[in-house]
Design a protein around this motif. Structure first.
Motif, PDB file in Angstrom:
ATOM      1  N   ALA A 123      49.676  43.021  40.368  1.00 46.58           N
ATOM      2  CA  ALA A 123      48.262  43.272  40.669  1.00 46.58           C
ATOM      3  C   ALA A 123      47.439  41.997  40.562  1.00 46.58           C
ATOM      4  O   ALA A 123      46.561  41.731  41.399  1.00 46.58           O
ATOM      5  N   ALA A 124      47.716  41.171  39.551  1.00 43.74           N
ATOM      6  CA  ALA A 124      46.951  39.946  39.354  1.00 43.74           C
ATOM      7  C   ALA A 124      47.193  38.956  40.496  1.00 43.74           C
ATOM      8  O   ALA A 124      46.253  38.345  41.010  1.00 43.74           O
ATOM      9  N   PRO A 164      40.251  38.064  52.717  1.00 41.29           N
ATOM     10  CA  PRO A 164      38.904  38.284  53.266  1.00 41.29           C
ATOM     11  C   PRO A 164      37.894  38.757  52.246  1.00 41.29           C
ATOM     12  O   PRO A 164      36.767  38.246  52.178  1.00 41.29           O
ATOM     13  N   VAL A 165      38.273  39.737  51.428  1.00 41.12           N
ATOM     14  CA  VAL A 165      37.345  40.278  50.432  1.00 41.12           C
ATOM     15  C   VAL A 165      36.969  39.201  49.417  1.00 41.12           C
ATOM     16  O   VAL A 165      35.796  39.032  49.063  1.00 41.12           O
ATOM     17  N   ASN A 166      37.963  38.448  48.950  1.00 44.86           N
ATOM     18  CA  ASN A 166      37.700  37.408  47.960  1.00 44.86           C
ATOM     19  C   ASN A 166      36.784  36.318  48.515  1.00 44.86           C
ATOM     20  O   ASN A 166      35.910  35.805  47.809  1.00 44.86           O
ATOM     21  N   GLY A 181      37.385  51.073  46.490  1.00 43.05           N
ATOM     22  CA  GLY A 181      38.005  51.315  47.789  1.00 43.05           C
ATOM     23  C   GLY A 181      39.486  51.029  47.785  1.00 43.05           C
ATOM     24  O   GLY A 181      40.286  51.822  48.321  1.00 43.05           O
ATOM     25  N   PHE A 182      39.885  49.925  47.158  1.00 40.75           N
ATOM     26  CA  PHE A 182      41.316  49.612  47.112  1.00 40.75           C
ATOM     27  C   PHE A 182      42.073  50.616  46.256  1.00 40.75           C
ATOM     28  O   PHE A 182      43.178  51.048  46.621  1.00 40.75           O
ATOM     29  N   VAL A 191      42.679  45.280  36.740  1.00 42.94           N
ATOM     30  CA  VAL A 191      43.111  43.930  37.123  1.00 42.94           C
ATOM     31  C   VAL A 191      42.397  43.483  38.398  1.00 42.94           C
ATOM     32  O   VAL A 191      41.968  42.331  38.515  1.00 42.94           O
ATOM     33  N   CYS A 192      42.254  44.398  39.349  1.00 45.35           N
ATOM     34  CA  CYS A 192      41.594  44.084  40.613  1.00 45.35           C
ATOM     35  C   CYS A 192      40.129  43.714  40.388  1.00 45.35           C
ATOM     36  O   CYS A 192      39.624  42.732  40.954  1.00 45.35           O
ATOM     37  N   PHE A 193      39.451  44.481  39.545  1.00 44.58           N
ATOM     38  CA  PHE A 193      38.038  44.216  39.278  1.00 44.58           C
ATOM     39  C   PHE A 193      37.853  42.811  38.706  1.00 44.58           C
ATOM     40  O   PHE A 193      36.977  42.051  39.135  1.00 44.58           O
TER      41      PHE A 193
END
Length: 202
Positions: free
Chosen positions: A10-11, A19-21, A46-47, A147-149
């Motif tokens: 995940a990290a 794109p999002v980053n 969303g993810f 982890v995504c957040f």
């Protein structure tokens, strides 16, 4: 549950440029880290929703015909290109309001149109054998949410820090143009396979 393996997976995917980053980075640069928070939360939600539905069997290969998924990828590429064009056209330095601040729903929706997010969801579910394992899937989703957040959220303060380093109008202009071009190039490269299939070239 292979906690460490899932965390590293995940990290790695959350921190990797995508794109999002890059949109989060551009928001941090032009409007500050706090302004990017709603988009970060939306992208994370969303993810996570996409990951859960993928694990429950609503994957792209089962739920929709391939051409529908390809159309979604192309639509996502257009949205990403739109952000890129806005950055290229923005004038007046980082204080300019020419670059809009993306919100929660834009972040959530963009993940569903982001080829990178689909790849991460499908590969994660497959790699850890989570098809049919609802409890394991929910644990993975909760872990990935956290982890995504953090992973994608770190791009916002990075952008704010960069805005202080790019302290002349020329540097700011060159940076926003470069970032916009990177977004457009990334969108085109990610959607290229989908375009080729839609045109019957592959």
């Amino acid at each position: 549950m292979p906690f460490l393996s899932m965390t590293l997976f995940a990290a790695a995917l959350s921190l990797a440029p995508g794109p999002v980053n890059l949109i989060i980075l551009s928001t941090g640069v032009t409007h500050g880290a706090r302004a990017a928070l709603r988009f970060v939360v939306g992208a994370t939600v969303g993810f996570t929703a996409l990951l859960v539905l993928t694990g429950l069997g609503l994957s792209a290969t089962r739920a929709f015909p391939e051409w529908v998924v390809d159309m979604i990828s192309c639509l996502g590429a257009l949205v990403i290109c739109y952000f890129g064009v806005q950055l290229i056209r923005a004038r007046g330095g980082f204080a300019s309001h020419a670059v809009p601040i993306p919100g929660f729903w834009q972040g959530a929706a963009l993940q569903w149109m982001n080829p990178k997010a689909w790849i991460a969801s499908l590969s994660g579910v497959a790699m850890f054998g989570l098809q049919g394992d609802t409890w394991g899937l929910m644990q993975f989703a909760a872990l990935y949410f956290a982890v995504c957040f953090v992973g994608i959220g770190l791009w916002a303060p990075l952008g704010e820090w960069l805005s202080k380093e790019l302290n002349t109008p020329l540097r700011q202009r060159m940076f926003t143009i470069t970032l916009g071009l990177c977004l457009i190039a990334l969108a085109l490269s990610l959607s290229a396979p989908a375009v080729a299939r839609l045109l019957g070239l592959s």
